[in-house]
Design a protein around this motif. Sequence first.
Motif, short mmCIF file in Angstrom:
data_model
loop_
_atom_site.label_atom_id
_atom_site.label_comp_id
_atom_site.label_asym_id
_atom_site.label_seq_id
_atom_site.Cartn_x
_atom_site.Cartn_y
_atom_site.Cartn_z
N LYS A 34 -154.09 -48.50 50.57
CA LYS A 34 -153.93 -47.57 51.70
C LYS A 34 -154.38 -48.18 53.03
O LYS A 34 -154.24 -47.54 54.08
CB LYS A 34 -154.74 -46.28 51.48
N THR B 223 -153.82 -30.48 48.63
CA THR B 223 -152.94 -31.63 48.48
C THR B 223 -152.97 -32.12 47.04
O THR B 223 -153.97 -31.92 46.33
CB THR B 223 -153.38 -32.80 49.40
N GLY B 224 -151.91 -32.78 46.64
CA GLY B 224 -151.95 -33.52 45.38
C GLY B 224 -152.54 -34.89 45.64
O GLY B 224 -153.16 -35.14 46.67
N GLY B 225 -152.34 -35.80 44.69
CA GLY B 225 -152.88 -37.15 44.84
C GLY B 225 -154.23 -37.26 44.17
O GLY B 225 -154.91 -36.25 43.93
N SER B 226 -154.63 -38.49 43.89
CA SER B 226 -155.83 -38.67 43.07
C SER B 226 -157.10 -38.20 43.77
O SER B 226 -157.95 -37.56 43.15
CB SER B 226 -155.96 -40.14 42.65
N VAL B 227 -157.24 -38.47 45.07
CA VAL B 227 -158.48 -38.06 45.74
C VAL B 227 -158.48 -36.53 45.92
O VAL B 227 -159.51 -35.88 45.69
CB VAL B 227 -158.64 -38.70 47.14
N HIS C 234 -147.07 -41.95 54.03
CA HIS C 234 -146.56 -40.58 53.96
C HIS C 234 -147.72 -39.60 53.82
O HIS C 234 -148.78 -39.94 53.28
CB HIS C 234 -145.53 -40.41 52.83
N LYS D 58 -140.85 -41.82 46.41
CA LYS D 58 -141.80 -41.76 45.30
C LYS D 58 -141.32 -40.66 44.37
O LYS D 58 -141.11 -39.54 44.81
CB LYS D 58 -143.20 -41.44 45.86
N ARG E 194 -143.94 -31.09 44.15
CA ARG E 194 -142.75 -31.67 43.53
C ARG E 194 -141.93 -30.51 42.97
O ARG E 194 -142.49 -29.60 42.37
CB ARG E 194 -143.15 -32.65 42.43
C1 6PG Z 1 -147.09 -36.97 45.87
C2 6PG Z 1 -148.56 -37.16 46.09
C3 6PG Z 1 -148.81 -38.03 47.29
C4 6PG Z 1 -150.29 -38.40 47.34
C5 6PG Z 1 -150.49 -39.72 48.02
C6 6PG Z 1 -151.88 -40.23 47.78
O1 6PG Z 1 -146.65 -35.84 45.98
O2 6PG Z 1 -146.41 -37.95 45.57
O3 6PG Z 1 -149.20 -35.93 46.21
O4 6PG Z 1 -148.39 -37.47 48.47
O5 6PG Z 1 -151.04 -37.43 48.00
O6 6PG Z 1 -149.55 -40.64 47.56
O7 6PG Z 1 -152.06 -40.33 46.43
P1 6PG Z 1 -153.37 -40.96 45.80
O8 6PG Z 1 -154.53 -40.22 46.37
O9 6PG Z 1 -153.17 -40.76 44.33
O10 6PG Z 1 -153.37 -42.38 46.16
#
Ligand code: 6PG
Length: 267
Positions: A219, A43-47, A165, A191, A77
């Motif tokens: 969250k 997955t993307g996202g900070s965590v 989401h 987003k 994306r």
């Molecule tokens: C995206 C991100 C998104 C992300 C969550 C949590 O494609 O816009 O990957 O799906 O996983 O918004 O993001 P954070 O962990 O940064 O809060």
Amino acid sequence: MSKNVRITTHPSFDVLAATTAARLITRLLDVQSERGEATVVLTGGSVGIATLREIAKSPAHLAVDWSKVNFWFGDDRFVETDSEDRNYGQAADALLNHIPVDPARVHAMAASDTVADLEEAVATYAQELALAAKTEWQNDDEASGEAPVVPRFDVLLLGLGPDAHIASLFPELAGIRTKGVPVVGVRNSPKPPPLRVSLTLETINSAQEIWIVAAGADKAAAVGLGLAGASEVQVPASGARGLNKTLWLLDEASAAKVPSALKRRES
Ligand code: 6PG
């Protein structure tokens, strides 16, 4: 709540990322000792990306045979190859460029400068999934019936947006309602950037284990609603269910609306 759903809270973002990294390394080692290869959906996202960085930093990662790990993405994306927005590029910087992967086992979603349009990116990923699924099925002595359209996913990681989401399946939009296909194109992501490619909820839920990772007070409402069993169209995270297990891996702030009886704490 279903008994294969588990919620674990961690004192901070950093502890969450480090623990998720350790958990994933251990899971990959276990799966490899049983089956030789292992498959993870990133997955993307900070965590999610911090977790990959923690894996690269951990001496324990040297125990994994990375050449026999298959990597897929839950979403990306639809931007140019070099864009910093690309989940693939972020995952490569954080981990994939630092470990001895087999490039044939790293399945990035197409960048916008490598295919004609979003539809082609969706079709290409669906074909890649189907090919991997068929190969796996042909090599499985116990397989019967027809080949599945997606391979086995041992662990599928999901970030969580403040709107609940998951991947690029946003509340009330077409993606979360899409059934009968493995991959979907998203044109109106609330987003930015607006164009994305995502696994569908059916594909996500074909994973053996789903790990939802979330940190931060923004969250908390999404986590609370996701665990309360809200409608998946309004709260996509509530629809995520792994075949064997669904883990919610949280920090204290994102877990603020989880009833304390449901929380397990790791410190
Ligand atoms: C995206 C991100 C998104 C992300 C969550 C949590 O494609 O816009 O990957 O799906 O996983 O918004 O993001 P954070 O962990 O940064 O809060």
